[in-house]
Design a protein around this motif. Structure first.
Motif, PDB file in Angstrom:
ATOM      1  N   ARG A 133       0.524  -0.963  -0.317  1.00 38.59           N
ATOM      2  CA  ARG A 133       0.152   0.461   0.373  1.00 38.59           C
ATOM      3  C   ARG A 133       0.318   1.352  -0.376  1.00 38.59           C
ATOM      4  NH1 ARG A 133      -3.007   3.158   3.766  1.00 38.59           N
ATOM      5  NH2 ARG A 133      -4.499   4.419   2.973  1.00 38.59           N
ATOM      6  N   LYS A 134       1.553   1.076   0.601  1.00 40.99           N
ATOM      7  CA  LYS A 134       2.417   2.455   1.306  1.00 40.99           C
ATOM      8  C   LYS A 134       3.648   3.023  -0.157  1.00 40.99           C
ATOM      9  CE  LYS A 134       5.828   4.168   3.946  1.00 40.99           C
ATOM     10  NZ  LYS A 134       6.970   4.463   4.602  1.00 40.99           N
ATOM     11  N   LEU A 135       3.808   1.622  -0.730  1.00 43.26           N
ATOM     12  CA  LEU A 135       4.672   2.292  -2.177  1.00 43.26           C
ATOM     13  C   LEU A 135       3.154   2.148  -3.389  1.00 43.26           C
ATOM     14  CD1 LEU A 135       7.038   1.364  -4.168  1.00 43.26           C
ATOM     15  CD2 LEU A 135       6.254  -0.814  -4.638  1.00 43.26           C
ATOM     16  N   ARG A 136       2.146   2.416  -3.369  1.00 50.23           N
ATOM     17  CA  ARG A 136       1.175   2.539  -4.227  1.00 50.23           C
ATOM     18  C   ARG A 136       0.526   3.998  -4.017  1.00 50.23           C
ATOM     19  NH1 ARG A 136      -1.976  -1.855  -3.158  1.00 50.23           N
ATOM     20  NH2 ARG A 136      -3.364  -0.610  -1.553  1.00 50.23           N
ATOM     21  N   LEU A 137       0.961   4.160  -3.057  1.00 50.93           N
ATOM     22  CA  LEU A 137       0.487   5.836  -2.657  1.00 50.93           C
ATOM     23  C   LEU A 137       1.789   6.317  -3.336  1.00 50.93           C
ATOM     24  CD1 LEU A 137      -1.065   5.085   0.687  1.00 50.93           C
ATOM     25  CD2 LEU A 137      -2.239   5.792  -1.155  1.00 50.93           C
ATOM     26  N   ILE A 138       3.048   6.052  -2.811  1.00 53.89           N
ATOM     27  CA  ILE A 138       4.241   6.912  -3.711  1.00 53.89           C
ATOM     28  C   ILE A 138       3.942   7.293  -4.975  1.00 53.89           C
ATOM     29  CG2 ILE A 138       6.519   6.646  -3.701  1.00 53.89           C
ATOM     30  CD1 ILE A 138       6.887   5.590  -1.141  1.00 53.89           C
ATOM     31  N   LEU A 143       2.857  10.366  -9.998  1.00 48.88           N
ATOM     32  CA  LEU A 143       2.454   9.982 -11.244  1.00 48.88           C
ATOM     33  C   LEU A 143       1.071  11.444 -11.214  1.00 48.88           C
ATOM     34  CD1 LEU A 143       0.967   6.434 -11.956  1.00 48.88           C
ATOM     35  CD2 LEU A 143       2.524   7.278 -13.384  1.00 48.88           C
ATOM     36  N   ILE A 144       0.663  11.269 -10.657  1.00 46.82           N
ATOM     37  CA  ILE A 144      -0.242  12.545  -9.948  1.00 46.82           C
ATOM     38  C   ILE A 144       0.596  13.788 -10.089  1.00 46.82           C
ATOM     39  CG2 ILE A 144      -1.642  14.398  -8.372  1.00 46.82           C
ATOM     40  CD1 ILE A 144      -2.672  11.718  -7.294  1.00 46.82           C
ATOM     41  N   ARG A 145       2.336  14.040 -10.228  1.00 46.15           N
ATOM     42  CA  ARG A 145       2.565  15.525 -10.406  1.00 46.15           C
ATOM     43  C   ARG A 145       3.183  15.032 -11.832  1.00 46.15           C
ATOM     44  NH1 ARG A 145       5.660  13.430  -5.457  1.00 46.15           N
ATOM     45  NH2 ARG A 145       4.068  13.098  -4.334  1.00 46.15           N
TER      46      ARG A 145
END
Length: 153
Positions: A133-138, A143-145
């Motif tokens: 999960r942590k890696l996915r959020l990073i 990607l959003i940036r």
């Protein structure tokens, strides 16, 4: 009313289902033979597009259960990794990785190691992002940036 069962099918039963399906039996007939709802049979068959999956086989390069038992006996007798490897006609690094991967010299058990190796060889593997999960959020944040995949990696 029919009682619901949640028992899985053994490998032999699945093989028999595929044999019956290939012979042209209906889903209802196969279901009756195994005391399963035809929907359960359809689910099993549809996972593979109605084509029987190939039988799982071990690669010739992987350690066999007999070799793992020999490793276990070697550890129990106090032999070095190199001595065990020489007896198996394998490289010392193969034996060393095997022992380290499955609990080290104190915890190594041949049958458990063999079962774990068989399970871990299953394909396809879930992607790393699905489990972390942590890696996915990073990654999602970058990607959003508008970071490129190359920049993220």
């Amino acid at each position: 009313m029919r009682q619901e069962r949640r028992h899985g099918l053994s490998a032999e039963q699945k093989s028999e289902i595929w044999r019956r399906w290939k012979a042209g039996e209906s889903l209802h007939a196969i279901g009756r033979a195994f005391d399963k709802d035809h929907g359960s049979i359809q689910f099993l068959l549809s996972k593979h597009g109605g084509i029987a999956p190939a039988v799982r086989r071990r690669s010739q390069r992987t350690l066999t259960l007999a070799e793992r038992e020999e490793i276990s006996r070697g550890i129990a007798s106090g032999s070095s990794i190199r001595e065990i490897a020489r007896g198996l006609e394998r490289t010392a690094s193969t034996v060393s990785r095997e022992v380290a991967r499955h609990g080290g010299r104190l915890m190594y058990r041949a049958s458990e190691a063999d079962q774990r190796a068989w399970r871990s060889a299953l394909r396809p593997k879930p992607c790393r992002l699905a489990h972390h999960r942590k890696l996915r959020l990073i990654v999602a944040g970058k990607l959003i940036r508008d970071w490129s995949p190359q920049q993220i990696s």
